[in-house]
Structures are given as C-alpha cells and as structure tokens.
Motif scaffolding. Sequence first.
Motif, PDB file in Angstrom:
ATOM      1  N   LEU A   8       0.916  -0.994   0.015  1.00  0.00           N
ATOM      2  CA  LEU A   8      -0.024  -0.033   0.158  1.00  0.00           C
ATOM      3  C   LEU A   8       0.734   1.265  -0.191  1.00  0.00           C
ATOM      4  CD1 LEU A   8      -3.006   0.775   0.385  1.00  0.00           C
ATOM      5  CD2 LEU A   8      -2.655   0.823   2.509  1.00  0.00           C
ATOM      6  N   VAL A   9       1.806   1.299   1.061  1.00  0.00           N
ATOM      7  CA  VAL A   9       2.677   2.491   0.982  1.00  0.00           C
ATOM      8  C   VAL A   9       3.538   2.584  -0.296  1.00  0.00           C
ATOM      9  CG1 VAL A   9       4.785   3.144   2.304  1.00  0.00           C
ATOM     10  CG2 VAL A   9       2.826   2.414   3.373  1.00  0.00           C
ATOM     11  N   GLN A  10       4.155   1.557  -0.985  1.00  0.00           N
ATOM     12  CA  GLN A  10       4.785   1.333  -2.228  1.00  0.00           C
ATOM     13  C   GLN A  10       3.991   2.270  -3.048  1.00  0.00           C
ATOM     14  OE1 GLN A  10       7.946   1.402  -0.852  1.00  0.00           O
ATOM     15  NE2 GLN A  10       8.491   0.529  -3.091  1.00  0.00           N
ATOM     16  N   ARG A  11       2.714   1.529  -3.364  1.00  0.00           N
ATOM     17  CA  ARG A  11       1.698   2.038  -4.580  1.00  0.00           C
ATOM     18  C   ARG A  11       1.368   3.402  -4.305  1.00  0.00           C
ATOM     19  NH1 ARG A  11      -1.275  -2.255  -6.616  1.00  0.00           N
ATOM     20  NH2 ARG A  11      -2.109  -0.637  -8.006  1.00  0.00           N
ATOM     21  N   CYS A  12       1.305   4.102  -3.113  1.00  0.00           N
ATOM     22  CA  CYS A  12       0.954   5.384  -3.104  1.00  0.00           C
ATOM     23  C   CYS A  12       2.229   6.236  -3.302  1.00  0.00           C
ATOM     24  CB  CYS A  12       0.510   5.759  -1.880  1.00  0.00           C
ATOM     25  SG  CYS A  12       1.681   6.181  -0.307  1.00  0.00           S
ATOM     26  N   ARG A  13       3.502   5.688  -3.190  1.00  0.00           N
ATOM     27  CA  ARG A  13       4.605   6.491  -3.404  1.00  0.00           C
ATOM     28  C   ARG A  13       4.733   6.423  -5.100  1.00  0.00           C
ATOM     29  NH1 ARG A  13       9.206   3.782  -0.716  1.00  0.00           N
ATOM     30  NH2 ARG A  13      10.380   5.461  -1.567  1.00  0.00           N
ATOM     31  N   GLN A  14       4.355   5.424  -5.818  1.00  0.00           N
ATOM     32  CA  GLN A  14       4.490   5.105  -7.226  1.00  0.00           C
ATOM     33  C   GLN A  14       3.460   6.196  -7.861  1.00  0.00           C
ATOM     34  OE1 GLN A  14       3.723   1.367  -7.650  1.00  0.00           O
ATOM     35  NE2 GLN A  14       5.893   0.551  -7.611  1.00  0.00           N
ATOM     36  N   ALA A  15       2.003   6.256  -7.210  1.00  0.00           N
ATOM     37  CA  ALA A  15       1.110   7.220  -7.460  1.00  0.00           C
ATOM     38  C   ALA A  15       1.565   8.584  -7.707  1.00  0.00           C
ATOM     39  CB  ALA A  15      -0.285   6.896  -6.938  1.00  0.00           C
ATOM     40  N   ARG A  16       2.356   8.925  -6.483  1.00  0.00           N
ATOM     41  CA  ARG A  16       2.714  10.299  -6.340  1.00  0.00           C
ATOM     42  C   ARG A  16       3.546  10.673  -7.732  1.00  0.00           C
ATOM     43  NH1 ARG A  16       7.025  10.332  -2.322  1.00  0.00           N
ATOM     44  NH2 ARG A  16       8.193   9.707  -4.268  1.00  0.00           N
ATOM     45  N   ASP A  17       4.357   9.903  -7.978  1.00  0.00           N
ATOM     46  CA  ASP A  17       5.217  10.031  -9.029  1.00  0.00           C
ATOM     47  C   ASP A  17       4.288  10.122 -10.424  1.00  0.00           C
ATOM     48  OD1 ASP A  17       7.323   9.615  -7.681  1.00  0.00           O
ATOM     49  OD2 ASP A  17       7.832   7.563  -8.280  1.00  0.00           O
ATOM     50  N   MET A  18       2.972  10.070 -10.531  1.00  0.00           N
ATOM     51  CA  MET A  18       2.190  10.345 -11.820  1.00  0.00           C
ATOM     52  C   MET A  18       1.475  11.750 -11.518  1.00  0.00           C
ATOM     53  SD  MET A  18       3.272   7.803 -13.586  1.00  0.00           S
ATOM     54  CE  MET A  18       2.165   7.917 -14.853  1.00  0.00           C
ATOM     55  N   ALA A  19       1.650  12.181 -10.480  1.00  0.00           N
ATOM     56  CA  ALA A  19       0.838  13.326 -10.196  1.00  0.00           C
ATOM     57  C   ALA A  19       1.218  14.340 -11.364  1.00  0.00           C
ATOM     58  CB  ALA A  19       1.385  14.005  -8.881  1.00  0.00           C
ATOM     59  N   TYR A  20       0.043  15.272 -11.475  1.00  0.00           N
ATOM     60  CA  TYR A  20       0.143  16.411 -12.663  1.00  0.00           C
ATOM     61  C   TYR A  20       0.064  17.810 -11.571  1.00  0.00           C
ATOM     62  CZ  TYR A  20      -1.321  19.734 -16.371  1.00  0.00           C
ATOM     63  OH  TYR A  20      -1.485  20.771 -17.014  1.00  0.00           O
ATOM     64  N   CYS A  21       1.024  18.305 -11.360  1.00  0.00           N
ATOM     65  CA  CYS A  21       0.959  19.328 -10.602  1.00  0.00           C
ATOM     66  C   CYS A  21       1.924  20.594 -11.158  1.00  0.00           C
ATOM     67  CB  CYS A  21       1.442  18.780  -9.185  1.00  0.00           C
ATOM     68  SG  CYS A  21       2.930  18.011  -8.873  1.00  0.00           S
ATOM     69  N   PRO A  22       1.873  21.035 -12.367  1.00  0.00           N
ATOM     70  CA  PRO A  22       2.435  22.087 -12.858  1.00  0.00           C
ATOM     71  C   PRO A  22       2.537  23.277 -12.163  1.00  0.00           C
ATOM     72  CG  PRO A  22       0.676  22.060 -14.238  1.00  0.00           C
ATOM     73  CD  PRO A  22       0.646  20.768 -13.188  1.00  0.00           C
ATOM     74  N   TYR A  23       1.542  23.633 -11.240  1.00  0.00           N
ATOM     75  CA  TYR A  23       1.309  25.042 -10.815  1.00  0.00           C
ATOM     76  C   TYR A  23       1.880  24.892  -9.076  1.00  0.00           C
ATOM     77  CZ  TYR A  23      -1.674  24.996 -14.767  1.00  0.00           C
ATOM     78  OH  TYR A  23      -2.129  24.856 -15.898  1.00  0.00           O
ATOM     79  N   SER A  24       1.453  23.980  -8.411  1.00  0.00           N
ATOM     80  CA  SER A  24       1.885  23.941  -6.909  1.00  0.00           C
ATOM     81  C   SER A  24       3.117  23.139  -6.754  1.00  0.00           C
ATOM     82  CB  SER A  24       0.878  23.179  -6.129  1.00  0.00           C
ATOM     83  OG  SER A  24       1.012  21.866  -6.454  1.00  0.00           O
ATOM     84  N   ARG A  25       3.556  22.207  -7.886  1.00  0.00           N
ATOM     85  CA  ARG A  25       4.837  21.497  -7.797  1.00  0.00           C
ATOM     86  C   ARG A  25       4.674  20.773  -6.663  1.00  0.00           C
ATOM     87  NH1 ARG A  25       6.410  23.004 -12.372  1.00  0.00           N
ATOM     88  NH2 ARG A  25       7.044  25.021 -13.111  1.00  0.00           N
ATOM     89  N   PHE A  26       3.745  20.316  -6.073  1.00  0.00           N
ATOM     90  CA  PHE A  26       3.333  19.624  -4.775  1.00  0.00           C
ATOM     91  C   PHE A  26       2.601  18.084  -5.089  1.00  0.00           C
ATOM     92  CE2 PHE A  26       1.177  18.635  -0.638  1.00  0.00           C
ATOM     93  CZ  PHE A  26       2.418  18.791   0.162  1.00  0.00           C
ATOM     94  N   PRO A  27       3.532  17.409  -5.408  1.00  0.00           N
ATOM     95  CA  PRO A  27       2.825  15.769  -5.859  1.00  0.00           C
ATOM     96  C   PRO A  27       2.402  15.225  -4.767  1.00  0.00           C
ATOM     97  CG  PRO A  27       5.204  15.747  -6.183  1.00  0.00           C
ATOM     98  CD  PRO A  27       5.010  17.266  -5.987  1.00  0.00           C
ATOM     99  N   VAL A  28       1.305  14.613  -4.845  1.00  0.00           N
ATOM    100  CA  VAL A  28       0.713  13.772  -3.859  1.00  0.00           C
ATOM    101  C   VAL A  28       0.402  12.424  -4.165  1.00  0.00           C
ATOM    102  CG1 VAL A  28      -1.140  13.478  -2.089  1.00  0.00           C
ATOM    103  CG2 VAL A  28      -0.059  15.638  -2.682  1.00  0.00           C
ATOM    104  N   GLY A  29       0.291  11.393  -3.619  1.00  0.00           N
ATOM    105  CA  GLY A  29       0.079  10.035  -4.236  1.00  0.00           C
ATOM    106  C   GLY A  29      -0.866   9.485  -3.105  1.00  0.00           C
ATOM    107  N   ALA A  30      -2.075   8.860  -3.630  1.00  0.00           N
ATOM    108  CA  ALA A  30      -2.671   7.767  -2.483  1.00  0.00           C
ATOM    109  C   ALA A  30      -3.112   6.609  -3.002  1.00  0.00           C
ATOM    110  CB  ALA A  30      -4.074   8.651  -2.368  1.00  0.00           C
ATOM    111  N   ALA A  31      -3.012   5.658  -2.040  1.00  0.00           N
ATOM    112  CA  ALA A  31      -3.514   4.248  -2.407  1.00  0.00           C
ATOM    113  C   ALA A  31      -4.537   3.793  -1.547  1.00  0.00           C
ATOM    114  CB  ALA A  31      -2.292   3.275  -2.408  1.00  0.00           C
ATOM    115  N   VAL A  32      -5.799   3.203  -1.899  1.00  0.00           N
ATOM    116  CA  VAL A  32      -6.777   2.837  -0.973  1.00  0.00           C
ATOM    117  C   VAL A  32      -6.852   1.238  -1.168  1.00  0.00           C
ATOM    118  CG1 VAL A  32      -8.248   4.892  -1.098  1.00  0.00           C
ATOM    119  CG2 VAL A  32      -8.647   3.309  -2.705  1.00  0.00           C
TER     120      VAL A  32
END
Length: 135
Positions: A8-32
Amino acid sequence: MSDKVHELVQRCRQARDMAYCPYSRFPVGAAVLTAGGDIITGCNVENASYGLTVCAERTAIQRAVVEGHRKFSAIAVTCDIEDHFVGPCGACRQVLMEFGSDWIVYLTKPDGSYKQTSLAELLPLAFSPAHLHKN
C-alpha cells in the motif's frame, strides 16, 4: 510492516510520481485498500482553474467507486515533504468519511516511513451519511 501495508505504501509512492501538478509542484499520491484486498491508486491532478484541481485521495476513491468498490479498510497518502507527516486536506477527509470512519490511515514520507492513524482521529465529530438517515 505487513506485506499488504508495505505494498500500500509503495503503491501510493508510485502514484505520487504520476501527479500532474505544474502549478503547485506539490505531488501527492494515495492508495486505498478495499475490503476485498484490492489496491486502487490516485494522484493529484491540477487545473489552471485552481478550484477544479482534484486531490490524490479523491482520485483514488473515485477510481475505486468506478470499479465497484464501496468498502475500504485503509489508505496511504504521501507527498514530497521529508521532515514530517502530512495528512489529507479537509475536503478529502470528508470524502473518505462518506465510506465509513473506521479506516486506517497511513501518513507516509518519501523514504517509505509511515505513521498510522485513523480517519475518526483525523476528522472528529464528522458529518456522515448516518446524519441523513431518519430513525
């Protein structure tokens, strides 16, 4: 750390790498983690019209709902802040509450370390679907 929590922790970290955040430059990932053991991920998706931005937690929930899931047991959330744990925003906490208050919430750092809490602890005295049902 159990294998499922580790995944679960690994998958949320992988999801963070896919974030589209050109304005805030604050990528967040989540996994349920669904009640059936499936893991569904999400990342934040920003928009030039800032109010249309969708957080990672809500993206993960929406994807899970589309796939037919309605019961969840845990969520892991991560961002790029290294010196302390960061929880979901208030809107995301309320969206999670729609699906129950007894979730385990893993707040994770980029290095994979995590802190375990609960949704009930993060959103005390929450408004929930139970408030809409007349007895």
